[in-house]
Design an enzyme around this catalytic site. Structure first.
Site, PDB file in Angstrom:
ATOM      1  N   VAL A  35       0.676  -1.423  -0.184  1.00 51.56           N
ATOM      2  CA  VAL A  35       0.063  -0.017  -0.237  1.00 51.56           C
ATOM      3  C   VAL A  35       0.799   0.975  -0.203  1.00 51.56           C
ATOM      4  O   VAL A  35       1.504   1.310   0.725  1.00 51.56           O
ATOM      5  CB  VAL A  35      -0.504   0.185   1.700  1.00 51.56           C
ATOM      6  CG1 VAL A  35      -2.272   1.311   0.949  1.00 51.56           C
ATOM      7  CG2 VAL A  35      -2.506  -0.836   1.172  1.00 51.56           C
ATOM      8  N   TYR A  36       0.755   1.931  -0.555  1.00 54.19           N
ATOM      9  CA  TYR A  36       1.190   3.303  -1.429  1.00 54.19           C
ATOM     10  C   TYR A  36       0.668   4.259  -1.001  1.00 54.19           C
ATOM     11  O   TYR A  36      -0.286   4.158  -0.757  1.00 54.19           O
ATOM     12  CB  TYR A  36       1.869   3.493  -2.715  1.00 54.19           C
ATOM     13  CG  TYR A  36       2.937   2.190  -3.556  1.00 54.19           C
ATOM     14  CD1 TYR A  36       4.232   2.575  -3.121  1.00 54.19           C
ATOM     15  CD2 TYR A  36       2.474   0.780  -3.464  1.00 54.19           C
ATOM     16  CE1 TYR A  36       5.524   1.344  -3.168  1.00 54.19           C
ATOM     17  CE2 TYR A  36       3.491   0.349  -4.006  1.00 54.19           C
ATOM     18  CZ  TYR A  36       4.890   0.426  -3.548  1.00 54.19           C
ATOM     19  OH  TYR A  36       6.135  -0.448  -3.922  1.00 54.19           O
ATOM     20  N   TYR A  37       1.203   5.530  -0.349  1.00 53.92           N
ATOM     21  CA  TYR A  37       1.321   6.362   0.633  1.00 53.92           C
ATOM     22  C   TYR A  37       1.044   7.925  -0.295  1.00 53.92           C
ATOM     23  O   TYR A  37       2.479   7.805  -0.447  1.00 53.92           O
ATOM     24  CB  TYR A  37       1.467   6.802   2.044  1.00 53.92           C
ATOM     25  CG  TYR A  37       0.682   5.933   2.475  1.00 53.92           C
ATOM     26  CD1 TYR A  37      -0.767   5.926   3.581  1.00 53.92           C
ATOM     27  CD2 TYR A  37       0.824   4.067   3.112  1.00 53.92           C
ATOM     28  CE1 TYR A  37      -1.309   4.965   3.860  1.00 53.92           C
ATOM     29  CE2 TYR A  37       0.022   3.589   3.447  1.00 53.92           C
ATOM     30  CZ  TYR A  37      -1.149   3.622   4.124  1.00 53.92           C
ATOM     31  OH  TYR A  37      -1.912   2.522   4.837  1.00 53.92           O
ATOM     32  N   ALA A 104      -2.474   5.050  -1.788  1.00 56.48           N
ATOM     33  CA  ALA A 104      -2.718   6.148  -2.830  1.00 56.48           C
ATOM     34  C   ALA A 104      -3.266   4.758  -4.175  1.00 56.48           C
ATOM     35  O   ALA A 104      -3.822   5.164  -5.248  1.00 56.48           O
ATOM     36  CB  ALA A 104      -1.110   7.057  -3.455  1.00 56.48           C
ATOM     37  N   ALA A 105      -1.979   3.660  -3.663  1.00 54.36           N
ATOM     38  CA  ALA A 105      -2.399   3.028  -4.977  1.00 54.36           C
ATOM     39  C   ALA A 105      -1.998   1.423  -3.656  1.00 54.36           C
ATOM     40  O   ALA A 105      -1.077   1.575  -3.326  1.00 54.36           O
ATOM     41  CB  ALA A 105      -1.614   3.001  -6.262  1.00 54.36           C
TER      42      ALA A 105
END
Length: 179
Positions: A35-37, A104-105
């Site tokens: 999980v990207y922030y 973000a994604a």
């Protein structure tokens, strides 16, 4: 520390055969969810940085927080990296949320890891993107020498290092979505 990485799109079947032929050591398989922030104070896409929480499942589950700095080499996917274990993933997400970081994604992949000549070779099946092979080394310096070593490993697997992709899986997924 630098993570020096070369990545190419490749059919895993012939690569697995070649890994067996050269006597590569299989290190195991994992499922990863990254999980990207996004940061509240800067655009990571513009600064070429990344902050992620990775949950890795194999025989157990492990969660790590990773910061990746901008690319530092024009011919590979080399960047500084800092990573630490996360004892409580829920608390880590709450901390990031409290500081204004927003998810973000998410990137999901299955990875099979091998050791080849002191390098890690990973066969990745990435949801929404397909099959890739990565060769990686972590070094304190000597980026060029590490890159040349990784190129030789890819060539020994029948892959062409000049087909390398410097874009992260996150970047490829976002580009695929038209984002």
């Amino acid at each position: 520390m630098y993570e020096v990485e070369l990545k190419v799109r490749a059919d895993h079947g012939p690569v697995r055969e070649r890994l067996a032929e050269i006597g590569a050591e299989r290190l195991g398989s994992v499922r990863q969810e990254d999980v990207y922030y996004d940061a509240p104070d800067r655009d990571f896409a513009r600064t070429d940085e990344a902050l992620r929480i990775r949950t890795e499942t194999a025989e157990g589950t492990e969660t790590r927080l990773t910061y990746k700095g901008p690319l530092v080499d024009d011919e590979s996917k080399t960047r500084t990296e800092a990573e630490t274990a996360v004892a409580d993933p829920t608390a880590m997400r709450e901390i990031l949320d409290g500081l204004g970081y927003e998810p973000a994604a998410t990137v999901r992949k299955e990875r099979a890891r091998y050791a080849v000549d002191g390098c890690t070779v990973t066969l990745d099946a990435v949801e929404g993107l397909g099959a890739f092979v990565e060769a990686e080394l972590e070094v304190d310096d000597g980026i060029d020498a590490a890159r040349h070593r990784l190129e030789a490993v890819l060539e020994s697997l029948g892959l062409d290092p000049s087909d390398g992709i410097r874009t992260s899986y996150l970047g490829l997924l976002l580009a695929d979505d038209g984002s």
